[in-house]
Write an enzyme that holds these catalytic residues in place. Structure first.
Site, PDB file in Angstrom:
ATOM      1  N   ASP A 133       0.822  -1.216   0.000  1.00  0.00           N
ATOM      2  CA  ASP A 133       0.000   0.000   0.000  1.00  0.00           C
ATOM      3  C   ASP A 133       0.853   1.262   0.000  1.00  0.00           C
ATOM      4  O   ASP A 133       0.413   2.301   0.465  1.00  0.00           O
ATOM      5  CB  ASP A 133      -0.933   0.007   1.224  1.00  0.00           C
ATOM      6  CG  ASP A 133      -0.162  -0.036   2.535  1.00  0.00           C
ATOM      7  OD1 ASP A 133       1.052  -0.304   2.518  1.00  0.00           O
ATOM      8  OD2 ASP A 133      -0.788   0.212   3.590  1.00  0.00           O
ATOM      9  N   LYS A 184       4.596   1.633  16.003  1.00  0.00           N
ATOM     10  CA  LYS A 184       3.450   2.399  16.518  1.00  0.00           C
ATOM     11  C   LYS A 184       3.649   2.828  17.975  1.00  0.00           C
ATOM     12  O   LYS A 184       2.998   2.313  18.881  1.00  0.00           O
ATOM     13  CB  LYS A 184       2.147   1.591  16.388  1.00  0.00           C
ATOM     14  CG  LYS A 184       1.981   0.880  15.062  1.00  0.00           C
ATOM     15  CD  LYS A 184       1.067   1.589  14.105  1.00  0.00           C
ATOM     16  CE  LYS A 184       1.279   1.153  12.673  1.00  0.00           C
ATOM     17  NZ  LYS A 184       0.820  -0.184  12.308  1.00  0.00           N
ATOM     18  N   ASP A 245       1.703   6.310   2.416  1.00  0.00           N
ATOM     19  CA  ASP A 245       1.032   5.061   2.767  1.00  0.00           C
ATOM     20  C   ASP A 245      -0.447   5.278   2.474  1.00  0.00           C
ATOM     21  O   ASP A 245      -1.070   6.167   3.053  1.00  0.00           O
ATOM     22  CB  ASP A 245       1.264   4.780   4.258  1.00  0.00           C
ATOM     23  CG  ASP A 245       0.450   3.589   4.762  1.00  0.00           C
ATOM     24  OD1 ASP A 245      -0.662   3.368   4.269  1.00  0.00           O
ATOM     25  OD2 ASP A 245       0.940   2.888   5.661  1.00  0.00           O
TER      26      ASP A 245
HETATM   27  N1  GDD Z   1      -0.115 -11.709   3.521  1.00  0.00           N
HETATM   28  C1  GDD Z   1      -0.376 -10.893   4.548  1.00  0.00           C
HETATM   29  N2  GDD Z   1      -0.826 -11.432   5.723  1.00  0.00           N
HETATM   30  N3  GDD Z   1      -0.167  -9.554   4.405  1.00  0.00           N
HETATM   31  C2  GDD Z   1      -0.443  -8.754   5.458  1.00  0.00           C
HETATM   32  C3  GDD Z   1      -0.924  -9.244   6.688  1.00  0.00           C
HETATM   33  C4  GDD Z   1      -1.119 -10.671   6.814  1.00  0.00           C
HETATM   34  O1  GDD Z   1      -1.545 -11.204   7.848  1.00  0.00           O
HETATM   35  N4  GDD Z   1      -1.091  -8.185   7.528  1.00  0.00           N
HETATM   36  C5  GDD Z   1      -0.731  -7.087   6.837  1.00  0.00           C
HETATM   37  N5  GDD Z   1      -0.343  -7.423   5.585  1.00  0.00           N
HETATM   38  C6  GDD Z   1       0.145  -6.522   4.528  1.00  0.00           C
HETATM   39  C7  GDD Z   1      -0.821  -5.393   4.190  1.00  0.00           C
HETATM   40  O2  GDD Z   1      -1.657  -5.778   3.094  1.00  0.00           O
HETATM   41  C8  GDD Z   1       0.122  -4.253   3.795  1.00  0.00           C
HETATM   42  O3  GDD Z   1       0.469  -4.328   2.423  1.00  0.00           O
HETATM   43  C9  GDD Z   1       1.380  -4.528   4.618  1.00  0.00           C
HETATM   44  O4  GDD Z   1       1.301  -5.893   5.042  1.00  0.00           O
HETATM   45  C10 GDD Z   1       1.491  -3.611   5.833  1.00  0.00           C
HETATM   46  O5  GDD Z   1       0.294  -3.682   6.565  1.00  0.00           O
HETATM   47  P1  GDD Z   1      -0.508  -2.359   6.992  1.00  0.00           P
HETATM   48  O6  GDD Z   1      -1.738  -2.814   7.676  1.00  0.00           O
HETATM   49  O7  GDD Z   1      -0.636  -1.436   5.851  1.00  0.00           O
HETATM   50  O8  GDD Z   1       0.476  -1.784   8.087  1.00  0.00           O
HETATM   51  P2  GDD Z   1       0.685  -0.279   8.571  1.00  0.00           P
HETATM   52  O9  GDD Z   1       0.537   0.674   7.455  1.00  0.00           O
HETATM   53  O10 GDD Z   1      -0.159  -0.071   9.780  1.00  0.00           O
HETATM   54  O11 GDD Z   1       2.227  -0.309   9.066  1.00  0.00           O
HETATM   55  C11 GDD Z   1       3.250  -0.839   8.245  1.00  0.00           C
HETATM   56  O12 GDD Z   1       3.617   0.071   7.221  1.00  0.00           O
HETATM   57  C12 GDD Z   1       4.195   1.322   7.681  1.00  0.00           C
HETATM   58  C13 GDD Z   1       4.579   2.134   6.458  1.00  0.00           C
HETATM   59  O13 GDD Z   1       3.469   2.442   5.723  1.00  0.00           O
HETATM   60  C14 GDD Z   1       4.457  -1.155   9.118  1.00  0.00           C
HETATM   61  O14 GDD Z   1       5.374  -1.869   8.340  1.00  0.00           O
HETATM   62  C15 GDD Z   1       5.101   0.125   9.689  1.00  0.00           C
HETATM   63  O15 GDD Z   1       6.278  -0.190  10.382  1.00  0.00           O
HETATM   64  C16 GDD Z   1       5.426   1.085   8.558  1.00  0.00           C
HETATM   65  O16 GDD Z   1       5.924   2.314   9.085  1.00  0.00           O
HETATM   66 MG    MG Z   2      -0.076   0.588   5.491  1.00  0.00          MG
END
Ligand code: GDD
Ligand code: MG
Length: 382
Positions: A133, A184, A245
Site C-alpha cells: 500500500d 506504533k 502510505d
Molecule cells: N499476507 C499478509 N498477511 N499480508 C499482510 C498481513 C497478513 O496477515 N497483515 C498485513 N499485511 C500486509 C498489508 O496488506 C500491507 O500491504 C502490509 O502488510 C502492511 O500492513 P498495513 O496494515 O498497511 O500496516 P501499517 O501501514 O499499519 O504499518 C506498516 O507500514 C508502515 C509504512 O506504511 C508497518 O510496516 C510500519 O512499520 C510502517 O511504518
Molecule cells: Mg499501510
C-alpha cells in the site's frame, strides 16, 4: 591504481558497478484487511482499488519491473481470490508472478516465511519485500546497492514524517545502522526520531528462511527487534523522495491524484499526466470541470456543470449535474445526485445519494446505502 578508492558506503561511486546488480526477486505483502479504508475494502482488497485508473498494485509491480525484478511472489490472505484473475502469470507486465494464500492471516513476518519456499535466490542473495500500500519514488536499485555494499542482513527504506505515531520508528546511528525498531509508539518518550519504516526492505534470503513457520509473526514487532537483539546488521536508507502510505481514504485519494498529476512516479498510468485522466468509455459533459488530478473510470458518467477536483470516480459511477466533488472517492457504480457537495468523503460501491446532500470532512457512505434527497433548505427570509 586508483587515487581515490570508492567508498563502500556510497555505491554510486563504486566504479565496477558491483553493487548495482539488481535484485531479481520480490515479495509483495498484500494480505491485510485494509480496515481503515472501509467501505472501499469491503469488496476489494486495498492493493486492488484503482488508483489513476488501474489497481494500485499495478504501479508497484511496474516500478519493481523497471528496477530489474523478474519474479514476484504475492503473499495474499484477505480477498485472496481477486489477484490472480487480474494479473495472471504477470506476463503482461513482463514479470513472473506467483500467489500464495494464507489459510489464516499470518501477519507480515509469517506471510514472508510462508512464501519463502517459492524464492529461487541463493541464501546469500538479496530479496526485495514491499508493503502493498505504498506509493513512492524510492530508488529501488539504490536500496539494493546499499544492502550489498553495507553487507547488511536487512536493509530498510526510511522516510521522515511529521507525525510518526502511525508508523514504525527506526532510529539509526551516523553510519545509517539501525539501532532500534519501535512499531506504533504509544508514549511521547518512545518518539525518539522522525524516521519511519517506509515499507520496502531488502532481506538477505537466509534471514527470511529463519522466520518461524506456521504461526503469526509480525516482522515489525517480532522479527526486526529480535534481529537487533541478536546483533544482526539492519541498515537504513533515508531519502526524501515522494512517499505515501495509502492506508486511509484521504491518503488513497491524494495518491491517485498525484499519480494523475505526475507528482508521484509510475510507469503504469494509462494516459498522459495532467489535471485529469478520463478512461475509455467514460462520458463527461462538455461543461463539467475536472481538475487537480481527478480520475474518471471506465463507463462513469459526469453530468453538466459538475465540478470535480482531486477526486477518484470509479468505473460505472454517476455524478449528476452541478454536483461539487473535492478530494473524494466515489465507488464503483455509485450514484451522486444533482447538486450534492462532497468534500473529503467516500461513497461506497453501489451507494445511491439523492440530490442536494452534503458529505464533508471524512464522511463515509456504506456500500449499497440509499440516502434520500436532502430536504430543500429555505433561506431565513422566505
Ligand atoms: N499476507 C499478509 N498477511 N499480508 C499482510 C498481513 C497478513 O496477515 N497483515 C498485513 N499485511 C500486509 C498489508 O496488506 C500491507 O500491504 C502490509 O502488510 C502492511 O500492513 P498495513 O496494515 O498497511 O500496516 P501499517 O501501514 O499499519 O504499518 C506498516 O507500514 C508502515 C509504512 O506504511 C508497518 O510496516 C510500519 O512499520 C510502517 O511504518
Ligand atoms: Mg499501510
Amino acid at each position: 591504481m586508483r587515487a581515490h578508492p570508492a567508498s563502500a558506503a556510497d555505491p554510486s561511486q563504486e566504479p565496477s558497478g558491483r553493487y548495482r546488480r539488481p535484485a531479481t526477486e520480490a515479495i509483495l505483502l498484500v494480505g491485510g484487511k485494509g480496515t481503515r479504508l472501509r467501505p472501499l475494502t469491503v469488496h476489494t482488497p486495498k492493493p486492488m482499488i484503482p488508483a489513476a485508473g488501474v489497481p494500485f498494485l499495478t504501479h508497484q509491480l511496474a516500478r519493481a519491473r523497471a528496477a530489474g525484478v523478474e519474479h514476484v511472489v504475492m503473499a495474499t490472505s484477505y480477498l485472496a481470490e481477486v489477484f490472480e484473475p487480474h494479473f495472471g502469470d504477470g506476463s503482461a507486465l513482463g514479470l513472473h508472478l506467483e500467489y500464495v494464500t494464507e489459510t489464516e492471516p499470518l501477519g507480515t513476518g509469517g506471510a514472508l516465511r510462508n512464501v519463502a519456499h517459492r524464492l529461487r535466490s541463493a541464501p546469500d542473495e538479496p530479496v526485495l519485500v514491499f508493503n502493498g500500500d505504498i506509493l513512492t519514488g524510492l530508488d529501488i536499485p539504490a536500496l539494493v546497492a546499499t544492502h550489498r555494499s553495507s553487507g547488511a542482513d536487512v536493509s530498510l527504506h526510511l522516510t521522515r514524517v511529521e507525525d510518526p505515531r502511525a508508523f514504525g520508528l527506526v532510529p539509526t546511528d551516523p553510519d545509517g545502522r539501525v539501532t532500534a525498531f519501535l512499531e506504533k509508539p504509544q508514549t511521547p518518550e518512545q518518539i525518539v526520531t522522525d524516521q519511519v519504516n517506509a515499507g520496502a526492505y531488502v532481506f538477505t534470503r537466509s534471514v527470511l528462511d529463519a522466520i518461524p513457520a506456521g504461526r503469526p509473526v509480525s516482522v515489525e514487532r517480532e522479527t526486526f527487534p529480535g534481529l537487533l537483539a541478536e546483533g544482526a546488521h539492519l541498515q537504513g536508507m533515508v531519502d526524501s523522495t515522494y512517499w505515501l502510505d495509502l492506508g486511509t481514504p484521504q491518503a488513497f485519494v491524494r495518491g491517485s491524484a498525484d499519480l494523475v498529476l505526475g507528482t508521484a512516479p509510475s510507469p503504469a498510468v494509462p494516459g498522459r499526466r495532467g489535471e485529469r485522466l478520463v478512461l475509455a468509455g467514460a462520458r463527461v459533459a462538455e461543461d463539467a470541470k475536472l481538475s487537480g488530478g481527478t480520475c474518471v473510470g471506465a463507463g462513469a458518467v459526469i453530468g453538466p456543470g459538475a465540478r470535480i477536483e482531486g477526486s477518484t470516480i470509479l468505473a460505472g459511477a454517476v455524478v449528476e449535474a452541478d454536483a461539487v466533488v473535492r478530494d473524494s472517492l466515489v465507488g464503483q457504480g455509485a450514484h451522486v445526485g444533482p447538486r450534492c457537495v462532497l468534500q473529503g468523503a467516500v461513497i461506497g460501491d453501489g451507494a445511491v445519494v439523492g440530490a442536494d446532500n452534503e458529505f464533508l470532512h471524512g464522511a463515509r457512505v456504506w456500500c449499497e446505502a440509499r440516502i434520500p434527497a436532502a430536504a430543500v433548505r429555505f433561506s431565513p427570509d422566505e
